[in-house]
Scaffold this active site. Structure first.
Site, PDB file in Angstrom:
ATOM      1  N   HIS A   1      -4.264  36.459   3.355  1.00 38.96           N
ATOM      2  CA  HIS A   1      -3.360  35.542   3.321  1.00 38.96           C
ATOM      3  C   HIS A   1      -2.066  35.958   2.593  1.00 38.96           C
ATOM      4  O   HIS A   1      -2.435  37.133   1.863  1.00 38.96           O
ATOM      5  CB  HIS A   1      -3.883  34.107   2.890  1.00 38.96           C
ATOM      6  CG  HIS A   1      -4.267  34.244   1.416  1.00 38.96           C
ATOM      7  ND1 HIS A   1      -5.696  33.905   1.115  1.00 38.96           N
ATOM      8  CD2 HIS A   1      -3.749  34.812   0.167  1.00 38.96           C
ATOM      9  CE1 HIS A   1      -5.580  34.163  -0.179  1.00 38.96           C
ATOM     10  NE2 HIS A   1      -4.666  34.478  -0.818  1.00 38.96           N
TER      11      HIS A   1
HETATM   12  P1  TYD Z   1      -8.701  30.896  -1.264  1.00 41.79           P
HETATM   13  O1  TYD Z   1      -7.344  31.345  -1.953  1.00 41.79           O
HETATM   14  O2  TYD Z   1      -8.368  30.335  -0.023  1.00 41.79           O
HETATM   15  O3  TYD Z   1      -9.548  31.917  -1.612  1.00 41.79           O
HETATM   16  P2  TYD Z   1      -9.852  33.302  -0.797  1.00 41.79           P
HETATM   17  O4  TYD Z   1      -8.563  33.407   0.320  1.00 41.79           O
HETATM   18  O5  TYD Z   1     -10.000  34.328  -1.455  1.00 41.79           O
HETATM   19  O6  TYD Z   1     -10.945  32.965   0.698  1.00 41.79           O
HETATM   20  O7  TYD Z   1      -9.288  29.731  -2.022  1.00 41.79           O
HETATM   21  C1  TYD Z   1     -10.853  29.341  -1.871  1.00 41.79           C
HETATM   22  C2  TYD Z   1     -11.014  27.942  -2.231  1.00 41.79           C
HETATM   23  O8  TYD Z   1     -10.805  27.583  -3.415  1.00 41.79           O
HETATM   24  C3  TYD Z   1     -10.083  26.868  -1.440  1.00 41.79           C
HETATM   25  O9  TYD Z   1     -10.724  25.858  -0.956  1.00 41.79           O
HETATM   26  C4  TYD Z   1      -8.858  26.429  -2.276  1.00 41.79           C
HETATM   27  C5  TYD Z   1      -9.773  26.419  -3.720  1.00 41.79           C
HETATM   28  N1  TYD Z   1      -8.946  27.208  -4.789  1.00 41.79           N
HETATM   29  C6  TYD Z   1      -8.443  26.025  -5.600  1.00 41.79           C
HETATM   30  O10 TYD Z   1      -8.663  24.799  -5.605  1.00 41.79           O
HETATM   31  N2  TYD Z   1      -7.530  26.427  -6.851  1.00 41.79           N
HETATM   32  C7  TYD Z   1      -6.978  27.739  -6.657  1.00 41.79           C
HETATM   33  O11 TYD Z   1      -6.281  27.952  -7.634  1.00 41.79           O
HETATM   34  C8  TYD Z   1      -7.441  28.830  -5.914  1.00 41.79           C
HETATM   35  C9  TYD Z   1      -7.001  29.959  -5.692  1.00 41.79           C
HETATM   36  C10 TYD Z   1      -8.586  28.353  -4.695  1.00 41.79           C
END
Ligand code: TYD
Length: 130
Positions: A50
């Site tokens: 992303h």
């Molecule tokens: P995400 O940023 O989508 O991680 P990746 O892209 O590495 O897979 O985040 C994964 C999950 O964690 C998503 O459900 C949102 C949650 N999250 C939070 O609640 N707070 C945060 O600061 C972050 C980064 C993620």
């Protein structure tokens, strides 16, 4: 727009154990508003995938090693992070993917903005058209 870059963080070498440190607007070119860390990543898993239009981040491999591929829509580069005294600056509008996590690797992320689920571009074509 600044392309992501690796930079050295202070390392205070000590026979009792080393120490690294960052401060807002010193080593970090923004106010840190959020800190999160990614760990216990199984082998062959890809994280990220992303871009954030409005959140700068610094990634640090506080333990172990992993790769980060960054892409600004015109060029891409893969960085290997494996030192706790090294940061990878990722500015706004950069597609990123983290992969090849070693056993026990911990990816610490310092972010310039609070969490905002609407602040993600998760589709690569949308990213290219943004
Ligand atoms: P995400 O940023 O989508 O991680 P990746 O892209 O590495 O897979 O985040 C994964 C999950 O964690 C998503 O459900 C949102 C949650 N999250 C939070 O609640 N707070 C945060 O600061 C972050 C980064 C993620």
């Amino acid at each position: 727009m600044t392309f992501p870059y690796l930079f050295e963080l202070p390392k205070i070498i000590d026979s009792r154990g080393n120490l690294s440190v960052v401060e807002n607007h010193k080593e970090i070119p923004f106010d840190i508003q959020r800190v999160f860390w990614i760990y216990d990543v199984p082998t062959n898993i890809l994280r990220g995938g992303h871009a954030h239009p409005n959140s700068e981040q610094i990634l640090i491999a506080v333990h172990g090693r992993f790769s980060v591929t960054v892409d600004n829509g015109k060029k891409h580069e893969t960085f290997m992070l494996d030192k706790p005294n090294q940061g990878l600056f990722i500015g706004n509008n950069i597609w990123r993917e983290m992969s090849d996590f070693s056993d026990g690797a911990v990816c610490l992320v310092l972010a310039s903005k609070p969490y905002d689920p609407t602040g993600y571009i998760r589709n690569y074509d949308d990213f290219l058209n943004s």
